[in-house]
Design a protein around this motif. Structure first.
Motif, mmCIF file in Angstrom:
data_model
loop_
_atom_site.group_PDB
_atom_site.id
_atom_site.type_symbol
_atom_site.label_atom_id
_atom_site.label_comp_id
_atom_site.label_asym_id
_atom_site.label_seq_id
_atom_site.Cartn_x
_atom_site.Cartn_y
_atom_site.Cartn_z
ATOM 1 N N ASN A 60 42.448 82.244 116.366
ATOM 2 C CA ASN A 60 42.181 83.161 117.469
ATOM 3 C C ASN A 60 42.929 82.654 118.709
ATOM 4 O O ASN A 60 42.462 81.751 119.401
ATOM 5 N N THR A 61 44.094 83.229 118.956
ATOM 6 C CA THR A 61 44.929 82.748 120.063
ATOM 7 C C THR A 61 44.289 83.031 121.422
ATOM 8 O O THR A 61 44.549 82.316 122.387
ATOM 9 N N ARG A 62 43.459 84.061 121.499
ATOM 10 C CA ARG A 62 42.782 84.353 122.773
ATOM 11 C C ARG A 62 41.838 83.218 123.150
ATOM 12 O O ARG A 62 41.733 82.849 124.326
ATOM 13 N N VAL A 63 41.168 82.636 122.179
ATOM 14 C CA VAL A 63 40.274 81.510 122.437
ATOM 15 C C VAL A 63 41.063 80.330 122.997
ATOM 16 O O VAL A 63 40.631 79.665 123.948
ATOM 17 N N ILE A 64 42.233 80.066 122.439
ATOM 18 C CA ILE A 64 43.069 78.966 122.937
ATOM 19 C C ILE A 64 43.515 79.229 124.367
ATOM 20 O O ILE A 64 43.500 78.334 125.219
ATOM 21 N N GLU A 65 43.895 80.464 124.657
ATOM 22 C CA GLU A 65 44.297 80.812 126.026
ATOM 23 C C GLU A 65 43.158 80.558 127.006
ATOM 24 O O GLU A 65 43.369 80.004 128.099
ATOM 25 N N LEU A 66 41.958 80.958 126.641
ATOM 26 C CA LEU A 66 40.811 80.783 127.528
ATOM 27 C C LEU A 66 40.476 79.312 127.714
ATOM 28 O O LEU A 66 40.157 78.870 128.822
ATOM 29 N N ASP A 67 40.599 78.529 126.662
ATOM 30 C CA ASP A 67 40.312 77.102 126.774
ATOM 31 C C ASP A 67 41.327 76.405 127.672
ATOM 32 O O ASP A 67 40.971 75.566 128.501
ATOM 33 N N ARG A 68 42.589 76.766 127.525
ATOM 34 C CA ARG A 68 43.619 76.116 128.338
ATOM 35 C C ARG A 68 43.585 76.538 129.791
ATOM 36 O O ARG A 68 44.183 75.889 130.643
ATOM 37 N N ALA A 69 42.877 77.612 130.080
ATOM 38 C CA ALA A 69 42.729 78.062 131.472
ATOM 39 C C ALA A 69 41.615 77.335 132.200
ATOM 40 O O ALA A 69 41.456 77.492 133.410
ATOM 41 N N GLN A 70 40.840 76.515 131.477
ATOM 42 C CA GLN A 70 39.744 75.797 132.102
ATOM 43 C C GLN A 70 40.276 74.702 133.016
ATOM 44 O O GLN A 70 41.312 74.097 132.742
ATOM 45 N N PRO A 71 39.525 74.398 134.129
ATOM 46 C CA PRO A 71 39.992 73.370 135.061
ATOM 47 C C PRO A 71 40.245 72.033 134.401
ATOM 48 O O PRO A 71 41.197 71.337 134.725
ATOM 49 N N GLY A 72 39.411 71.659 133.433
ATOM 50 C CA GLY A 72 39.571 70.359 132.785
ATOM 51 C C GLY A 72 40.737 70.295 131.831
ATOM 52 O O GLY A 72 41.063 69.240 131.309
ATOM 53 N N ALA A 73 41.390 71.443 131.582
ATOM 54 C CA ALA A 73 42.475 71.453 130.606
ATOM 55 C C ALA A 73 43.802 71.036 131.213
ATOM 56 O O ALA A 73 44.784 70.862 130.527
ATOM 57 N N SER A 74 43.868 70.899 132.530
ATOM 58 C CA SER A 74 45.115 70.527 133.189
ATOM 59 C C SER A 74 44.859 69.343 134.100
ATOM 60 O O SER A 74 43.734 69.095 134.517
ATOM 61 N N PRO A 75 45.906 68.599 134.473
ATOM 62 C CA PRO A 75 45.705 67.414 135.299
ATOM 63 C C PRO A 75 45.423 67.733 136.753
ATOM 64 O O PRO A 75 45.046 66.856 137.512
ATOM 65 N N THR A 76 45.592 68.989 137.166
ATOM 66 C CA THR A 76 45.355 69.319 138.561
ATOM 67 C C THR A 76 43.869 69.479 138.815
ATOM 68 O O THR A 76 43.116 69.913 137.958
#
Length: 342
Positions: A60-76
């Motif tokens: 489910n690529t939509r689930v991956i997109e939503l997870d990567r949009a989370q604040p904890g998913a990026s170093p910023t």
């Protein structure tokens, strides 16, 4: 004409590249399912459930997109925001009014649960309201597919592979897959429990033998109450209350010298613990309520900074944080609970 042809060619190449990447991801996902099935089988999931679920799963690529949009998913990281705008959205008139309606309609159940577990009726209703707007918005992602996808993605593989297996164990207990819908991250039902929490703490509130947190209000509220009791709620203590801090208050004297390893950014905003008697001696004063017992311990939180409304928070506030480790969430739950029982 040449420009048009070049644009079309570039678009075709992009689509072909995207399609190829997706095919590779899907192939990798299917390979990973072999490992995931073996892990589930080792945890005692029945062959019947595995045979029914595993062949149906796709990425489910939509689930991956939503997870990567989370604040904890990026170093910023973002700066600390003010609580007031969040409060205006989450403790608004509509949610309060619906909460009061739910509170009155469910009191015959809520009173029984509070007598049994010691958790206030209004707290159970406020959690229900915050999580799913009193059962009206529970999510429609297929949990096995979403959780298998998140486990494959790998950012939190240990967490999501365990939750995927717990979902299969729910099916082994007799829950149909059609019932197992929820958020993209695996939270499900009226309390938005993760599957492992359902297995551990979901409670049958209507006596039919199966905790049904999707269609039974009694089971939903009993399960929320059971979670809070298990997390250490102390009957007879408030979660906290709004206070005024005197001008010129010396905040250096209440600095917290210890830090929780869990959610450090949440707890670093709290002061050191002091008794209510000590806070009163420092000039802190409740805005609308009377003081609890002098020996009750509390920390001070000023979510919008000095000069704005502050809160004294007891150990029961930490129980709300155990449900969702966010100061804004926990404050809003407490304030909504206070409002719905008025």
């Amino acid at each position: 004409m040449k420009q048009w042809f070049g644009a079309v060619l570039a678009a075709c190449v992009c689509v072909m590249t995207s399609g190829s990447a997706h095919a590779q991801d899907e192939a990798g996902f299917q390979d990973y399912l072999v490992t995931l099935r073996a892990q589930a089988q080792a945890q005692g999931v029945s062959r019947a459930t595995l045979d029914a679920v595993m062949p149906t799963l796709t990425l489910n690529t939509r689930v991956i997109e939503l997870d990567r949009a989370q604040p904890g998913a990026s170093p910023t990281t973002s700066g600390i925001l003010n609580f007031a705008p969040y409060k205006a959205r989450h403790v608004d008139a509509s949610r309060i009014n619906r909460g009061r309606t739910a509170y009155q309609a469910q009191r015959f159940r809520l009173q029984r649960i509070e007598r049994e577990l010691g958790v206030p009726e209004s707290i159970m209703v406020a959690i229900w309201g915050h999580e799913t707007n009193y059962g009206s918005v529970m999510g429609n992602f297929d949990l096995p597919r979403a959780l298998a996808t998140l486990a494959f993605e790998g950012r939190r593989r240990e967490l999501f592979s365990a939750e995927f297996i717990a979902t299969l164990q729910m099916m082994d207990r007799g829950l149909p897959r059609s019932r197992l819908l929820g958020s993209w991250a695996g939270a499900t039902g009226g309390p938005q429990f993760l599957p492992s929490i359902y297995l551990r703490l979901a409670k049958d509130g209507d006596g039919d033998g199966l905790p049904d947190i999707w269609t039974s209000d009694a089971d939903t509220l009993a399960s929320i109450g059971n979670y809070f009791a298990n997390a250490g709620w102390r009957a007879g203590q408030p979660w906290g209350f709004a206070v005024n801090v005197p001008a010129g208050f010396d905040r250096s004297s209440i600095t917290n010298r210890t830090m929780s390893p869990r959610c450090p950014r949440v707890f670093e905003r709290h002061s050191a613990w002091k008794t209510m008697a000590e806070w009163r001696a420092l000039g802190v004063a409740p805005q609308t309520r009377t003081w609890p017992g002098d020996r009750v311990l509390a920390t001070l939180l000023e979510p919008d900074g000095p000069g704005k409304t502050a809160y004294l928070l007891t150990g029961n506030y930490r129980v709300i944080l155990d449900y969702n480790c966010s100061n804004f969430y926990a404050l809003s739950v407490g304030l909504l609970a206070d409002a719905v029982e008025q």
